[in-house]
Design an enzyme around this catalytic site. Structure first.
Site, PDB file in Angstrom:
ATOM      1  N   ARG A   1      11.161   5.665  -1.212  1.00 40.09           N
ATOM      2  CA  ARG A   1      11.559   6.775  -0.924  1.00 40.09           C
ATOM      3  C   ARG A   1      10.067   6.459   0.577  1.00 40.09           C
ATOM      4  O   ARG A   1       9.527   5.480   1.109  1.00 40.09           O
ATOM      5  CB  ARG A   1      10.478   7.926  -1.603  1.00 40.09           C
TER       6      ARG A   1
ATOM      7  N   CYS B   1       3.231   8.641   0.227  1.00 40.35           N
ATOM      8  CA  CYS B   1       2.012   8.997   0.240  1.00 40.35           C
ATOM      9  C   CYS B   1       1.554   9.132   1.550  1.00 40.35           C
ATOM     10  O   CYS B   1       1.030  10.299   2.783  1.00 40.35           O
ATOM     11  CB  CYS B   1       0.818   8.310  -0.003  1.00 40.35           C
TER      12      CYS B   1
HETATM   13  C1  UGA Z   1      -0.958   4.263  -0.698  1.00 40.25           C
HETATM   14  C2  UGA Z   1      -2.595   4.507  -0.768  1.00 40.25           C
HETATM   15  O1  UGA Z   1      -3.173   2.425  -0.658  1.00 40.25           O
HETATM   16  C3  UGA Z   1      -3.489   4.183  -2.687  1.00 40.25           C
HETATM   17  O2  UGA Z   1      -4.324   3.934  -2.145  1.00 40.25           O
HETATM   18  C4  UGA Z   1      -2.854   5.823  -2.295  1.00 40.25           C
HETATM   19  O3  UGA Z   1      -3.825   6.177  -4.376  1.00 40.25           O
HETATM   20  C5  UGA Z   1      -1.669   6.408  -2.554  1.00 40.25           C
HETATM   21  O4  UGA Z   1      -1.409   6.304  -0.779  1.00 40.25           O
HETATM   22  C6  UGA Z   1      -1.494   7.597  -2.589  1.00 40.25           C
HETATM   23  O5  UGA Z   1      -2.094   7.983  -2.106  1.00 40.25           O
HETATM   24  O6  UGA Z   1      -0.976   8.365  -3.864  1.00 40.25           O
HETATM   25  P1  UGA Z   1       0.783   2.932  -1.696  1.00 40.25           P
HETATM   26  O7  UGA Z   1       1.817   3.918  -0.921  1.00 40.25           O
HETATM   27  O8  UGA Z   1       1.521   2.768  -2.828  1.00 40.25           O
HETATM   28  O9  UGA Z   1      -0.308   3.392  -1.898  1.00 40.25           O
HETATM   29  O10 UGA Z   1       0.456   1.843  -0.721  1.00 40.25           O
HETATM   30  P2  UGA Z   1       0.550   1.463   0.190  1.00 40.25           P
HETATM   31  O11 UGA Z   1      -0.279  -0.301  -0.314  1.00 40.25           O
HETATM   32  O12 UGA Z   1      -0.807   1.628   0.631  1.00 40.25           O
HETATM   33  O13 UGA Z   1       1.078   0.773   1.909  1.00 40.25           O
HETATM   34  C7  UGA Z   1       1.439   1.689   1.934  1.00 40.25           C
HETATM   35  C8  UGA Z   1       2.421   1.364   3.056  1.00 40.25           C
HETATM   36  O14 UGA Z   1       1.940   0.710   4.687  1.00 40.25           O
HETATM   37  C9  UGA Z   1       3.933   0.368   2.836  1.00 40.25           C
HETATM   38  O15 UGA Z   1       4.801   0.524   3.439  1.00 40.25           O
HETATM   39  C10 UGA Z   1       3.454  -0.728   3.243  1.00 40.25           C
HETATM   40  O16 UGA Z   1       4.133  -1.893   3.564  1.00 40.25           O
HETATM   41  C11 UGA Z   1       2.329  -1.021   4.030  1.00 40.25           C
HETATM   42  N1  UGA Z   1       0.990  -2.012   4.844  1.00 40.25           N
HETATM   43  C12 UGA Z   1       0.139  -2.142   4.146  1.00 40.25           C
HETATM   44  C13 UGA Z   1       1.071  -2.508   5.517  1.00 40.25           C
HETATM   45  O17 UGA Z   1       2.055  -2.201   6.597  1.00 40.25           O
HETATM   46  N2  UGA Z   1       0.600  -3.301   6.835  1.00 40.25           N
HETATM   47  C14 UGA Z   1      -0.216  -3.435   5.903  1.00 40.25           C
HETATM   48  O18 UGA Z   1      -1.260  -3.799   6.028  1.00 40.25           O
HETATM   49  C15 UGA Z   1      -0.462  -2.922   4.073  1.00 40.25           C
END
Ligand code: UGA
Length: 445
Positions: free
Chosen positions: A329, A262
């Site tokens: 991914r 995403c």
């Molecule tokens: C993200 C959004 O958080 C959701 O609200 C949204 O619905 C989704 O995309 C989508 O568009 O379908 P997701 O991709 O499942 O969700 O994962 P996240 O938990 O948001 O994490 C994304 C990335 O950011 C991961 O690689 C995670 O490790 C990283 N991250 C997250 C950080 O490096 N630091 C943080 O503080 C938080």
């Protein structure tokens, strides 16, 4: 209760279908992948998502959730049809590729036996729902004007079921107020705010939300690099920042940069939308740039610590883009593994769920059977994904297996003092290095 059909059985389609069934609706999930539907009918859920298997099982047993590989059969008497298909980055590397959304819309129009509201849940650029309405009108003019809506999804992988059943908000953009009310009624019983608006605004809320969260991550990663250079501790910095209610503590963890299906593509797509509209997306372009730089910076830091990468063995803990999912991914771990391998390092890795998927994507190393196997003969260990399993390892066992002593905490989640006590050297992202404690050195000497 409504009769709902959902096109697409990926993370979003499947979870949404199971959750609507759980709320009491009669749901059919449709996918043109026959094998996938056959597996789902036998209770074999093709993705790993905590709680999803059980939710699907219960609702299938109770007769509210069905699967079909046939549009005509799966759409019979549907009142509301959701499109939840992929919107990957197009071959131009920037825009979202909408071919699956448009193809699904055309198939829905041809197959429906009576008019229905068509709701787009796939993350798609502003204007997509309007384009879908045009496709529907053209395919089945006798049902025109078609009613369409945009109901973006905000669930996170790894907590998809929980997020779907406990949303912070529901956003519904619709072609007309009656359709908005009808779609909103699917969420009856939920206590969160429901934002109803026009189609374009709903679509923009989704992109702006993802891009903002990605911006926070790139911001904090850049500050972490500055903290590293100036000898400050980013964990305490973000703790101090997050206590300000205007900032808040969420999404301030410095790490390896964001990955997944995403954030990377949505930031690119929003920047592309801006550029196409004549707005220079300076900030969004930097967000992507900082994210790629973060991975390179980590590789460079490891190289510095080891005095070069050629001939070194690096153990990688975690391959998925985040914990509690099997999704690899755009996983930072894979990108970093490739960069390390390109510079002559040998990679050993372990992931509780993502090993096979990583192999399928050409992971350039050996996938081992446990975190301890990964440590065997390693000059350095890199925590790439913060699965619980890695946070509770026995560091003495790890130290015994390693050849070198560097533990690089790519998620700032490990216990530096405990690592030092086992004779290993702790390096985090924007944190102070903790040298092996003297006792430990004496023990190993
Ligand atoms: C993200 C959004 O958080 C959701 O609200 C949204 O619905 C989704 O995309 C989508 O568009 O379908 P997701 O991709 O499942 O969700 O994962 P996240 O938990 O948001 O994490 C994304 C990335 O950011 C991961 O690689 C995670 O490790 C990283 N991250 C997250 C950080 O490096 N630091 C943080 O503080 C938080």
């Amino acid at each position: 209760m409504a009769r709902v059909s959902i096109i697409g059985t990926g993370y979003v389609g499947l979870t949404t279908g199971a959750c609507f069934a759980h709320l009491g609706h009669d749901v059919t999930c449709i996918d043109i992948d026959r094998e996938k539907i056959a597996r789902l009918r036998e209770g074999d859920v093709p993705i790993y998502e905590p709680g999803l298997n059980e939710l699907i099982d219960t609702n299938v047993r109770e007769g509210r959730l069905h699967f079909s590989d046939d549009y005509t059969d799966g759409l019979r008497d549907a009142e509301i049809v959701y499109l939840a298909v992929g919107t990957p980055t197009a071959p131009d590397g920037k825009s979202a590729d909408l071919k699956y959304v448009y193809a699904a819309a055309a198939s829905v129009a041809r197959a429906l036996n009576s008019p229905a509201i068509v709701v787009n849940k796939s993350t798609s650029p502003v204007g997509t729902a309007t384009a879908v309405a045009r496709i529907l009108d053209a395919e089945r003019p006798e049902f025109a004007p078609w009613r369409v809506a945009s109901n973006p999804e905000f669930l996170q992988e790894g907590s998809a079921v929980h997020d779907c059943l406990n949303p912070a908000r529901v956003v519904i953009g619709a072609s007309d107020p009656e359709s908005a009310d009808h779609v909103a009624s699917l969420y009856d019983g939920m206590t969160c705010p429901i934002v109803t608006t026009d189609l374009n605004t709903a679509e923009m809320i989704k992109y702006a939300s993802n891009a903002f969260l990605a911006t926070r991550i790139s911001f904090v990663n850049e500050v972490a690099r500055i903290a590293d250079a100036l000898d400050a501790d980013i964990k305490t910095v973000t703790y101090g920042m997050g206590l300000d209610p205007r900032i808040g503590p969420a999404f301030l963890n410095a790490g390896l940069g964001y990955g997944g299906s995403c954030f990377p593509k949505d930031v690119l797509a929003l920047a592309h939308m801006g550029a196409s509209a004549g707005i220079e997306p300076l900030l969004l372009e930097s967000v992507t740039q900082v994210n790629s730089d973060q991975r390179r910076w980590v590789v460079e830091r490891i190289s510095e610590e080891l005095g070069g990468l050629a001939g070194r063995t690096i153990g990688l803990w975690g391959l998925t883009f985040k914990p509690n999912t099997d999704d690899v991914r755009e996983a930072p771990a894979l990108d970093i593994a490739r960069q390390l391998a390109d510079r002559g390092a040998t990679i050993r890795a372990y992931d509780p769920m993502g090993g096979q998927h990583a192999r399928n994507l050409g992971f350039p190393g050996v996938v081992t059977a446990s975190p301890y196997d990964t440590a065997s003969g390693a000059d350095a260990l890199l925590l790439a994904t913060e699965w619980d399993e890695f946070l509770t390892v026995d560091w003495n066992r790890v130290a015994y297996r390693m050849r070198g002593s560097l533990v690089f905490d790519g998620r700032n989640r490990l216990d530096a003092e405990e690592i030092a006590r086992s004779g290993l050297r702790y390096v985090g992202i924007g944190r102070r290095t903790v040298e092996p404690s003297t006792d430990a050195e004496e023990i190993s000497a």
